[in-house]
Design a protein around this motif. Structure first.
Motif, mmCIF file in Angstrom:
data_model
loop_
_atom_site.group_PDB
_atom_site.id
_atom_site.type_symbol
_atom_site.label_atom_id
_atom_site.label_comp_id
_atom_site.label_asym_id
_atom_site.label_seq_id
_atom_site.Cartn_x
_atom_site.Cartn_y
_atom_site.Cartn_z
ATOM 1 N N GLU A 144 -3.694 8.076 9.858
ATOM 2 C CA GLU A 144 -5.130 7.976 9.574
ATOM 3 C C GLU A 144 -5.387 8.001 8.063
ATOM 4 O OE1 GLU A 144 -8.257 7.140 11.184
ATOM 5 O OE2 GLU A 144 -8.047 8.860 12.503
ATOM 6 N N ALA A 145 -4.557 8.741 7.335
ATOM 7 C CA ALA A 145 -4.824 8.923 5.910
ATOM 8 C C ALA A 145 -4.623 7.633 5.118
ATOM 9 C CB ALA A 145 -3.934 10.023 5.353
ATOM 10 N N LYS A 146 -3.499 6.940 5.376
ATOM 11 C CA LYS A 146 -3.213 5.785 4.543
ATOM 12 C C LYS A 146 -3.234 4.465 5.288
ATOM 13 C CE LYS A 146 -0.156 6.173 1.261
ATOM 14 N NZ LYS A 146 1.166 6.373 0.659
ATOM 15 N N ARG A 178 0.810 -1.205 0.000
ATOM 16 C CA ARG A 178 0.000 0.000 0.000
ATOM 17 C C ARG A 178 0.850 1.265 0.000
ATOM 18 N NH1 ARG A 178 -4.471 0.535 4.576
ATOM 19 N NH2 ARG A 178 -4.983 -1.640 4.254
#
Ligand SMILES: Cc1cc2nc3c(=O)[nH]c(=O)nc-3n(C[C@H](O)[C@H](O)[C@H](O)COP(=O)(O)OP(=O)(O)OC[C@H]3O[C@@H](n4cnc5c(N)ncnc54)[C@H](O)[C@@H]3O)c2cc1C
Lengths: 290, 657
Positions: free
Chosen positions: B396-398, B341
């Protein structure tokens, strides 16, 4: 023939004509038509970076509103900056009721963010398909080592743009391979070129764009493609300085991905606007026997 | 006529400050059925309790109301005192005149507080008059436990329960128990070899007569309730007869085919008939059918030829067994977040960018390099290694919002292991904060920095790229406010610890809750850390959130303690606050069945002697019911009542208001 509403934006009407004409011709060859919006204005060329600067959203909101009124469910762009501004504005208007009411109050007509903002590259990948492009190629660009430069605007912020993995994008490489090129991966392909600082701090642009070009050249790229007129300008222009400063560095032409696409699809070099580039790619084509 | 005693508590000045308790007691005295009423400084003190007991006897009270704090605080205390004085404990009630009255009113003249105190007391008295004496419910307990997951947490729980003399069924999904700990090289903070402390416990599991191990198996269904669960377990086909196999390993040796090793995280391959690692328990190989030519093309069969005891059985099928148990411990552990990711770090694209768990295997003496640190691309010993922390954690974003808790520690450990093995090597660590809370943990990290020379850089990495056989890491060093570029030979990512894929499915199967990250929910984060909302089901280890080995073992033992407590007698008593269905009124609409969050209500078919169906009605399983009352509200025909909270009681209280 599939018709796709198209927003050219100012630059494509002026200095980046090659991006526009080559894209239109290629579209026709690939079986879709770019239908230019009847009424459009400048997108503003920058998405406001302060959340309460709503005035900056009015120009793009107006573009989107017109696009909706003209009846298409989507609007396509070519320029990375227009894509960025329109797509992000559209999202704000769709998701944030309060901002929407202020912005649309200003342009005196409501718009709900319901159309899709798409990029030409997405159409090539998702609707036409790279396989089909490969079949349509008349003049394979065999042996040309091309690097894809993405810059920032096409990919970021990734949650809003979502066109590709913003840290390791591959969409343009996919296209390059379909055209017969050898796609050269280089680490700086999604770094910033310096963007609008071209107007005020050319030294910074020269450093940043210089890094990008050295990184690409270091990996053996003979040619760079991009989708952004500002990137194209910076990467091309900064090379004068890079040539002075970097022993052994040789200039690398920077063209729009659509120019290469048009070339491979057999369009003539004048419509493509190849002559307009600072560094001509034609000697390269010749040396490769393309 | 009722004979009720009322005790109004001053709670020092907590209640008395804004409620005139003497007045409240006097007002109560005037109500019909109240034969005794008084106030007192601390009702919960021993003299207070003694007073209550004496009053019950002396005034022959048949009901007791204590107007004091929240029943959550002292209902148990006063019910116990009532019981001791010969009064049915469910004839003792409380009115909350502290949290819901004195603490929320600031009127120092005591006017408001006293009026409300009176109201609450009067209402509770009317309620109390209709309290039926209830008896604790006794339910039988099957004194055998199921443990799901054979990592260190599950192993510890199983061993402790067995030690306590009870039978355990241990179900492990993989061919061997051991879990993630079996992969680790050495362990922080003491640097003892993971295998050396784990394998003795694994062998103990195998040898313990009280433990039945189902490896390569999965729990498909859990029915029933505390003390009385029925579980269905699928035993996947190993294609090897467990009773015949001697574990000699001849088949593995002779197998000519290979596939990527799950245990080694793709760093090397294993045979197609395999045990995950040499010390596997049970030491019985399984055949990886999708990769085996015998299954795909009916070719080979070498294993069957060389097997002395003829244990190979290509025709073996999955089997399903059913077991009865009284308690379940869930210890299914964690996995690592997929690194792919994070495009900026190049995992999956660059061979020499590996995960922390892969580094464990490189450092392990039983690993693919025999414990020498060699990078995957060309087997060279790396001189410079960059460790990147918080890959996915606190992002939190990824990634995930939480801290994975073990990475600061294992990264420090990795830098030490690297330095011990490559004396001239230099380790760099990019970190956000160093979180080393724990006994001897901070000292451990200091040692990595001061003694083993790890360079800690506070900042994030922006990208990683390959250049001339090196991996270049670009990042920020926020302490010197500069950008840095390090040409490394290898990069190690401290990836976030996440819940196992499919963990929410298992949660539904068992009937427990999980959070938005897929980790299982404890009943109470402080006071009931190993219990779940489903009585009789307990949690242990990293299935409830990132944790290290000491914590996992703690929880394993704690869960075992709870199970042994439950198993201490053949029957268990539970609070009789459960729902009852009036069968004659129930019209079998099943709204209650749908509404019940505990699956405690069943559709019951009434039959006569001939077996003819006479009708249907809802039936509450008293063992499972938690007395929440949702079914009462859902029932359209008012056929359900909750013992201790009947409609009659509630309306009487409202009427008294
Ligand atoms: C890189 C790295 C290094 C570490 N180093 C250290 C260290 O040095 N010191 C330290 O204290 N901690 C360390 N840890 C943490 C340690 O790994 C964990 O604390 C520990 O493994 C947790 O054990 P567990 O039993 O809860 O889970 P796991 O080890 O994950 O075990 C769970 C078991 O349950 C099985 N299972 C899963 N689902 C099912 C199912 N549905 N049915 C049946 N079985 C199932 C699994 O196969 C597995 O065997 C490290 C962690 C990492 C990632």
């Amino acid at each position: 023939m599939m018709k796709i509403p198209y927003y050219p934006g100012c630059t494509l009407n002026t200095v980046a004509k090659g991006l526009d004409t080559s894209a239109r011709e290629s579209a026709a060859a690939l079986g879709f038509e770019m239908e230019e919006l009847k009424g459009w204005n400048c997108c503003g060329a920058a998405f406001p970076l302060t959340p309460d600067n709503l005035i900056g959203l009015t120009a793009p909101a107006k573009v989107l509103l017109n696009a909706k009124k003209e009846g298409g469910g989507s609007v396509m762009t070519l320029c990375s900056v227009c894509y960025n501004v329109l797509k992000r504005t559209n999202r704000v208007l769709r998701d944030d009721k309060e901002k929407r009411s202020i912005v649309t109050g200003f342009i005196e007509e409501d718009y709900d963010g319901s159309i899709d903002v798409i990029h030409y590259l997405e159409v090539l990948r998702d609707r036409v398909g790279f396989e089909k492009i490969k079949e349509a190629v008349k003049r394979p660009l065999k042996g040309i080592r091309a690097g894809a430069y993405y810059g920032c605007m096409l990919l970021r912020p990734f949650k809003e743009m979502g066109i590709d993995d913003h840290e390791a994008p591959t969409i343009m490489e996919g296209l390059l391979r379909a055209l017969g090129c050898e796609a050269v991966d280089f680490p700086d392909k999604a770094e910033c070129c310096g963007a609008h600082l071209a107007m005020t701090r050319t030294d910074i642009v020269e450093r940043l764009s210089g890094n990008v070009m050295r990184s690409a050249a270091g990996r053996g790229a003979e040619l760079i493609v991009t989708s952004c007129p500002l990137c194209q300008y910076n990467l091309e222009k900064s090379q004068k300085k890079t040539l002075e400063e970097t022993p052994g560095y040789r200039e690398v032409p920077v063209v729009y991905f659509t120019q290469l696409l048009g070339l491979a699809l057999g369009q003539d070099e004048d419509t493509l606007g190849l002559g307009k580039n600072l560094w001509d790619i034609r000697p390269l084509l010749k040396s490769k026997g393309v | 006529m009722a004979r009720i005693g009322v005790f109004v508590c001053q709670c020092g000045n907590n209640i008395e400050g804004t409620v005139d308790t003497k007045k409240v007691a006097e007002e109560a005295q005037k109500l019909p059925g109240v034969v005794y009423s008084r106030n007192y400084k601390f009702m919960c003190s021993s003299p207070g309790q003694e007073m209550l007991k004496e009053a019950i006897k002396k005034h022959r009270l048949d009901g007791v109301l204590v107007s004091a704090c929240s029943p959550h605080m002292h209902e148990k205390t006063f019910r116990k005192a009532s019981d001791a004085a010969g009064l049915n404990p469910f004839r003792c009630e409380m009115a909350n005149i502290r949290e819901q009255c004195s603490w929320v009113h600031h009127d120092r003249t005591k006017k408001t507080g006293t009026v409300k105190g009176n109201d609450l007391t009067r209402m509770a008295i009317e309620r109390l008059k209709r309290n039926r004496p209830l008896k604790k419910i006794n339910i039988p307990v099957t004194r055998r436990a199921l443990v799901i997951g054979g990592g260190i947490a599950g192993i510890q729980a199983a061993l402790d329960i067995a030690e306590g003399g009870r039978e355990v069924i241990l179900v492990e999904r993989e061919p061997s128990i051991g879990g993630n700990m079996a992969r680790l090289s050495e362990t922080f903070p003491t640097m003892d070899c993971s295998q050396c402390i784990l394998t003795p416990k694994m062998v103990e599991v195998e040898l313990n007569e009280k433990i039945k191990l189902y490896a390569y198996s999965e729990v498909e269904k859990v029915d029933g309730y505390i003390g009385n669960f029925t579980v269905r377990i699928r035993r996947k086909a190993k294609y090897v007869d467990e009773d015949l196999c001697t574990g000699c390993g001849e088949c593995i040796e002779k197998c000519p085919f290979k596939a990527g090793s799950e245990f080694e995280l793709g760093l090397t391959s294993r045979k197609v008939i395999y045990t995950p690692f040499p010390q596997s328990v049970p030491n019985i190989p399984v055949i990886d059918a999708p990769n085996c030519p015998k299954f795909q093309k009916d070719k080979c069969g070498a294993c069957a030829v060389v097997c002395g005891p003829k244990a190979i059985d290509f025709k073996q099928k999955d089997t399903v067994v059913e077991e009865k148990v009284g308690a379940v411990v869930v210890a299914t552990g964690y996995q690592m977040m997929p690194n792919e990711r994070f495009g900026e770090y190049g995992y999956g694209r660059f061979k020499d960018v590996i995960s922390g768990m892969q580094f464990e295997r490189l450092a392990s003496s039983s690993g693919p390099t025999g414990g020498e640190i060699r990078r995957p691309s060309d087997g060279k010993v790396p001189e410079t290694v960059v460790f990147i922390q918080c890959v996915g954690s606190r992002d939190e974003a990824k990634g995930v919002s939480y801290c994975s808790k073990v990475c600061c520690m294992y990264t420090a450990k990795h830098t030490m292991l690297f330095r011990h093995k490559v004396k001239s090597g230099q380790a760099y660590v990019f970190y956000m904060d160093i979180r080393a809370g724990g006994k001897r943990y901070e000292e451990f990290v200091r040692k990595a920095i001061e003694k083993d020379g790890a360079m800690y850089l506070r900042g994030r990495v922006s990208r990683v790229y390959e250049k001339d056989g090196k991996v270049v890491v670009c990042g920020a060093d926020t302490l010197s406010n500069s950008q840095v570029e390090i040409e490394a030979d290898m990069v190690v990512l401290a990836t976030a610890v996440v819940s196992r894929k499919g963990s929410d499915g298992l949660a539904r199967t068992i009937g427990i809750g999980s959070d938005r990250h897929g980790f299982y929910n404890e009943y109470h984060p402080k006071l009931k850390p190993v219990e779940t909302v489903n009585a009789g089901i307990y949690l242990a280890g990293a299935c409830m959130g990132p944790m290290d080995i000491p914590e996992s073992v703690n929880m394993g033992s704690a869960a075992a303690g709870k199970v042994l407590g439950l198993f201490s007698s053949e029957e268990m008593a539970r609070e009789p606050i459960v729902a009852n269905v009036n069968e004659r009124v129930c019209n079998a609409c099943w709204d209650c069945v749908v509404a019940c969050p505990y699956s405690a209500i069943e559709r019951f078919t009434v039959k006569n002697g001939q077996g003819d169906v006479m009708g249907m009605h809802a039936k509450v399983n008293e063992g499972v019911c938690q007395g929440c009352g949702v079914c009462v509200a859902a029932c359209r025909s008012k056929a359900i009542d909750l013992a201790g909270y009947t409609d009659e009681q509630v309306f009487a209280a409202i009427n008294a208001f």
